[in-house]
Scaffold this active site. Sequence first.
Site, mmCIF file in Angstrom:
data_model
loop_
_atom_site.group_PDB
_atom_site.id
_atom_site.type_symbol
_atom_site.label_atom_id
_atom_site.label_comp_id
_atom_site.label_asym_id
_atom_site.label_seq_id
_atom_site.Cartn_x
_atom_site.Cartn_y
_atom_site.Cartn_z
ATOM 1 N N GLU A 10 0.950 -1.221 0.325
ATOM 2 C CA GLU A 10 -0.077 -0.135 -0.040
ATOM 3 C C GLU A 10 0.954 1.468 -0.137
ATOM 4 O O GLU A 10 0.463 2.309 -0.469
ATOM 5 C CB GLU A 10 -0.822 0.050 1.124
ATOM 6 C CG GLU A 10 -1.918 1.144 1.119
ATOM 7 C CD GLU A 10 -3.150 0.593 2.139
ATOM 8 O OE1 GLU A 10 -3.678 -0.571 2.105
ATOM 9 O OE2 GLU A 10 -3.649 1.621 2.676
ATOM 10 N N ASP A 112 -3.207 -2.973 3.025
ATOM 11 C CA ASP A 112 -3.696 -3.446 4.301
ATOM 12 C C ASP A 112 -5.020 -4.157 4.233
ATOM 13 O O ASP A 112 -5.854 -3.872 3.445
ATOM 14 C CB ASP A 112 -3.953 -2.015 4.987
ATOM 15 C CG ASP A 112 -2.579 -1.346 5.264
ATOM 16 O OD1 ASP A 112 -1.456 -1.616 5.264
ATOM 17 O OD2 ASP A 112 -2.823 0.099 5.288
ATOM 18 N N TYR A 322 -1.414 -2.874 13.225
ATOM 19 C CA TYR A 322 -2.387 -2.177 12.274
ATOM 20 C C TYR A 322 -3.269 -1.277 13.164
ATOM 21 O O TYR A 322 -4.239 -1.675 14.014
ATOM 22 C CB TYR A 322 -3.172 -2.941 11.273
ATOM 23 C CG TYR A 322 -3.749 -1.985 10.258
ATOM 24 C CD1 TYR A 322 -2.961 -1.429 9.348
ATOM 25 C CD2 TYR A 322 -5.142 -2.092 9.928
ATOM 26 C CE1 TYR A 322 -3.507 -0.293 8.453
ATOM 27 C CE2 TYR A 322 -5.505 -1.262 9.119
ATOM 28 C CZ TYR A 322 -4.874 -0.529 8.366
ATOM 29 O OH TYR A 322 -5.313 0.212 7.109
#
Length: 692
Positions: A10, A112, A322
């Site tokens: 990403e 992600d 995350y």
Amino acid sequence: MDNYTLVIAEKPDAAKRIALALDKREKPRKLSENGVPYYVAKHNGVEIVVVPALGHLYTIAAERKGRNHYPVFSFKWVPRYVAERKATRIRSLLQTITTLAKKAEAFVDACDFDVEGCVIGYCILKYACGAKEHKSKRMKFSTLTKRELEKAYAEALPQLDFGLIEAGLTRHEIDWLFGINLSRALTVATRKWSGKYVTLSTGRVQGPTLKFLVAREEVIRSFVPTPYWKIRAQVETDGRVFEARYVKERIENKKEAETIANSCKDKKGQIEEIAIREFKQPPPFPFDLGTLQSEAYSLFSFAPRRTLNLAQQLYLDALISYPRTDSQKLPSTIDYATILKNLGKAEQYYKLTSELLLKQTLKPNEGYNEDPAHPAIYPTGNLPQRALEPSKRKIWDLVVRRFLAVFSEPAAKQNMKVYVKINGHRFHFSGRRILAQGWMRYYEPYVKFDELLLPPTKKGQIVNVKKTLLEEVFKEPPPRYNPSSLLKDMEEARIGTKATRADIMQTLYDRRYIEGERMTVTSLGFEVFDVLEKHCPQVISTDLTRQLEEKMDRIRENKEKREDVLTDVIGILHPSLVAFKEEEKVVGEQLNDALERSKLEERIIGTCPVCKTGKLFINYSRKTGKRFVGCTSYFKGLCKTCFRLPQRGTVGSSGKNCPACGWPTVEVRMKSHPWVLCFNPECPSKTGNEKS
Ligand SMILES: [Zn+2]
Ligand SMILES: [Zn+2]
């Protein structure tokens, strides 16, 4: 180089971490094409090329060009450089990806694992790689550590998560439909009336969020403060004075309050009862994003957006997991003990982690919320390789200490309430102490508990009453929203997503619908809201927003189709927009008035300290064009006050009063450094003035 596996990450930092983790010797080659860097790693004898995206590379655009017409219901996905002039880097990036895709044998999406990441990876595979979206594997990971990345690659899911992708595409498409149509309706109405181009906007989530703020503002403005009375008695025991409160907290009747206060004057008190309550307070839950944001706001005054940015950087540094997660759970697949051991290599955590590691079992105190994609936010156990910048360090330390606290014991506390009878009236005062610190030790300094120890007291004991106090108090209106409390209400009403809420707030500021940290709705905000409420009430209702969120959840579970939801949305928007168009004139006039007023409001600095009735505002001389501070009472011939202002840079209200003279001040901005200036020539502190 050919027959390799192409991995799409990403962000550039994530691409680098993935390449490092997968390369056998941890030395991937860094190459570049068109100024776009990518990495080549050797993994089990196979070449892997890791190329980064830069967030979203594709976006939605109208089929037809032009920014004046609405309704607009036909759209397409296009590379971002087509829709946004600034996005030039994206053109070369997409060219590079297309070139690399031609010789690739296999594809892996490593963006992600959430709605946005799924859309990013899907669009690249579909549009830039030549329809590879059904031939790609999917890596799923929550941290960028070597261990987890290797595992995620080895156990990659055989295909993309199409439920999540469909839900993500739908969200973008309906948000686009709402945003473009409503914003155009507002903008076009304004311009048709005045001929000026001003961007006004609203959206599917922005409207209902503004509604919260307007509703609160209205309560505050229409609030009538009514008084009530409070009685306190200063009670002396063991040489110390405690303030005891009368049992009835609010006495609405002044006479009644005075009678009680008077009858307690110069009397002795007797301790009637001592109530002791002991209780346990379990450790906090692991952090979900919303809780981290509100904790960082109350501890460090970080706005939610800033906290998310910092957490995102820490994630890319492989220091925490995350951050865009709703989960309050830490599954046991996360190796708690190893993380604690690694954190213990840092001196400041050594003692605490060693204690936790002595426990028979490590079991986190989890909350109820779950997230299908990610666990709660936790530290990876990696330590920063160089000193972290202070605000980043704060967030990291907060996440680490929260993680430690989660595994600890409940805290035990004791509250003691002492009831005193004074001439037949009941008062009480209380003390509190900690019996066992439990998790609080681990979460320090982020938890505070003020102990108040009471001297030994006995039932029947006589105490001195030093004084009784009668206080008139006015009921307070509800507080204004701040970024943290607004975020909480948005979460509760299920409007927006964890990824977008902070940005929506920022847009409200950027459009000048609200101002200040204690969010105040401007008159422009009020008028825009009024227009929407009158002409398209449905689109600002939280009900509609919530229904759409539910539908997107159903799409994700493959129980609903994207096309059907889009048809529904168009069915709602179309009649509202047609009706709006018919009222364009009225709306245009209303919005222009509001814009004019808000421009004037922005020039107002505060109440005039000379005549005390007018407002000081920034004015421009007709003759010389120079700016100065004038008073609105000048136009009534009442006040001739005026003050010099610096002529360079921009000047606006600072919202603060001068600490030395109490006058309103202005903020002067030249290049980057703004400073606050007191323009009172007689101000005792003239330091700011020297610069002008
Ligand atoms: Zn004046
Ligand atoms: Zn001053």
